[in-house]
Design a protein around this motif. Structure first.
Motif, PDB file in Angstrom:
ATOM      1  N   ASN A  79       0.828  -1.208   0.000  1.00 58.72           N
ATOM      2  CA  ASN A  79       0.000   0.000   0.000  1.00 58.72           C
ATOM      3  C   ASN A  79       0.865   1.261   0.000  1.00 58.72           C
ATOM      4  O   ASN A  79       0.534   2.245  -0.669  1.00 58.72           O
ATOM      5  CB  ASN A  79      -0.919   0.022   1.226  1.00 58.72           C
ATOM      6  CG  ASN A  79      -2.001  -1.028   1.148  1.00 58.72           C
ATOM      7  OD1 ASN A  79      -2.308  -1.551   0.086  1.00 58.72           O
ATOM      8  ND2 ASN A  79      -2.574  -1.360   2.282  1.00 58.72           N
ATOM      9  N   HIS A  86      -1.653   5.016  -3.214  1.00 61.10           N
ATOM     10  CA  HIS A  86      -3.046   5.328  -3.491  1.00 61.10           C
ATOM     11  C   HIS A  86      -3.708   5.720  -2.172  1.00 61.10           C
ATOM     12  O   HIS A  86      -3.458   5.086  -1.145  1.00 61.10           O
ATOM     13  CB  HIS A  86      -3.781   4.129  -4.101  1.00 61.10           C
ATOM     14  CG  HIS A  86      -3.212   3.722  -5.429  1.00 61.10           C
ATOM     15  ND1 HIS A  86      -3.449   4.422  -6.581  1.00 61.10           N
ATOM     16  CD2 HIS A  86      -2.391   2.694  -5.775  1.00 61.10           C
ATOM     17  CE1 HIS A  86      -2.808   3.843  -7.587  1.00 61.10           C
ATOM     18  NE2 HIS A  86      -2.155   2.794  -7.119  1.00 61.10           N
ATOM     19  N   PRO A  87      -4.540   6.733  -2.193  1.00 60.40           N
ATOM     20  CA  PRO A  87      -5.156   7.197  -0.942  1.00 60.40           C
ATOM     21  C   PRO A  87      -5.876   6.093  -0.165  1.00 60.40           C
ATOM     22  O   PRO A  87      -5.794   6.035   1.060  1.00 60.40           O
ATOM     23  CB  PRO A  87      -6.138   8.280  -1.396  1.00 60.40           C
ATOM     24  CG  PRO A  87      -5.585   8.771  -2.695  1.00 60.40           C
ATOM     25  CD  PRO A  87      -4.917   7.567  -3.329  1.00 60.40           C
ATOM     26  N   GLU A  88      -6.568   5.201  -0.893  1.00 61.13           N
ATOM     27  CA  GLU A  88      -7.298   4.135  -0.205  1.00 61.13           C
ATOM     28  C   GLU A  88      -6.334   3.186   0.521  1.00 61.13           C
ATOM     29  O   GLU A  88      -6.594   2.751   1.632  1.00 61.13           O
ATOM     30  CB  GLU A  88      -8.155   3.321  -1.190  1.00 61.13           C
ATOM     31  CG  GLU A  88      -9.141   4.123  -1.999  1.00 61.13           C
ATOM     32  CD  GLU A  88      -8.507   4.760  -3.241  1.00 61.13           C
ATOM     33  OE1 GLU A  88      -7.499   4.243  -3.766  1.00 61.13           O
ATOM     34  OE2 GLU A  88      -9.025   5.801  -3.667  1.00 61.13           O
ATOM     35  N   GLY A  89      -5.241   2.854  -0.155  1.00 54.32           N
ATOM     36  CA  GLY A  89      -4.258   1.953   0.443  1.00 54.32           C
ATOM     37  C   GLY A  89      -3.567   2.579   1.636  1.00 54.32           C
ATOM     38  O   GLY A  89      -3.339   1.927   2.658  1.00 54.32           O
ATOM     39  N   GLN A 101      -4.794   4.903   3.503  1.00 55.45           N
ATOM     40  CA  GLN A 101      -5.790   4.982   4.574  1.00 55.45           C
ATOM     41  C   GLN A 101      -5.955   3.616   5.245  1.00 55.45           C
ATOM     42  O   GLN A 101      -6.059   3.518   6.468  1.00 55.45           O
ATOM     43  CB  GLN A 101      -7.121   5.473   4.007  1.00 55.45           C
ATOM     44  CG  GLN A 101      -8.167   5.728   5.055  1.00 55.45           C
ATOM     45  CD  GLN A 101      -9.431   6.336   4.457  1.00 55.45           C
ATOM     46  OE1 GLN A 101      -9.607   6.369   3.236  1.00 55.45           O
ATOM     47  NE2 GLN A 101     -10.304   6.800   5.319  1.00 55.45           N
ATOM     48  N   ARG A 102      -5.949   2.574   4.460  1.00 53.90           N
ATOM     49  CA  ARG A 102      -6.065   1.218   5.012  1.00 53.90           C
ATOM     50  C   ARG A 102      -4.860   0.893   5.898  1.00 53.90           C
ATOM     51  O   ARG A 102      -4.973   0.139   6.859  1.00 53.90           O
ATOM     52  CB  ARG A 102      -6.189   0.202   3.882  1.00 53.90           C
ATOM     53  CG  ARG A 102      -6.150  -1.247   4.345  1.00 53.90           C
ATOM     54  CD  ARG A 102      -7.026  -2.150   3.555  1.00 53.90           C
ATOM     55  NE  ARG A 102      -6.786  -3.551   3.835  1.00 53.90           N
ATOM     56  CZ  ARG A 102      -7.114  -4.172   4.972  1.00 53.90           C
ATOM     57  NH1 ARG A 102      -7.686  -3.512   5.946  1.00 53.90           N
ATOM     58  NH2 ARG A 102      -6.862  -5.464   5.137  1.00 53.90           N
ATOM     59  N   ASN A 103      -3.709   1.461   5.569  1.00 53.97           N
ATOM     60  CA  ASN A 103      -2.511   1.208   6.363  1.00 53.97           C
ATOM     61  C   ASN A 103      -2.688   1.609   7.824  1.00 53.97           C
ATOM     62  O   ASN A 103      -2.082   1.007   8.703  1.00 53.97           O
ATOM     63  CB  ASN A 103      -1.299   1.920   5.769  1.00 53.97           C
ATOM     64  CG  ASN A 103      -0.636   1.102   4.688  1.00 53.97           C
ATOM     65  OD1 ASN A 103      -1.051  -0.017   4.392  1.00 53.97           O
ATOM     66  ND2 ASN A 103       0.398   1.660   4.096  1.00 53.97           N
TER      67      ASN A 103
END
Length: 84
Positions: A43, A48-51, A53-55
């Motif tokens: 990520n 990528h913003p989603e990745g 954020q998931r971190n």
């Protein structure tokens, strides 16, 4: 290698040292952490913003797991000291 280690841990005589079950739990958590770290790195590299954020959730889980690993090692060593 994890399969070999898991097999070895399964053969440990739990009746001689009850704390050895803690090492099975530790190994399971370390295996999970390995997967988490790979995903965190993936990520991060992707940016990528989603990745990213998931971190946050993945890093929190990793941190919780490490705290549990420390506690399990403390319990295992305490159990060993009582056995000796």
């Amino acid at each position: 290698m994890p399969d070999d280690l898991t097999d070895l841990l399964d053969q440990l005589p739990t009746h001689l040292w009850p704390g050895c079950d803690k090492f099975k739990a530790v190994q399971s958590m370390l295996d999970r952490n390995k997967v988490l770290i790979r995903e965190i790195n993936h990520n991060h590299d992707g940016r990528h913003p989603e990745g990213l954020q998931r971190n946050v959730a993945l890093i929190n889980e990793l941190n919780d797991n490490m705290n549990q690993v420390v506690e399990l090692y403390a319990q295992a060593s305490g159990s060993l000291m009582q056995t000796v």
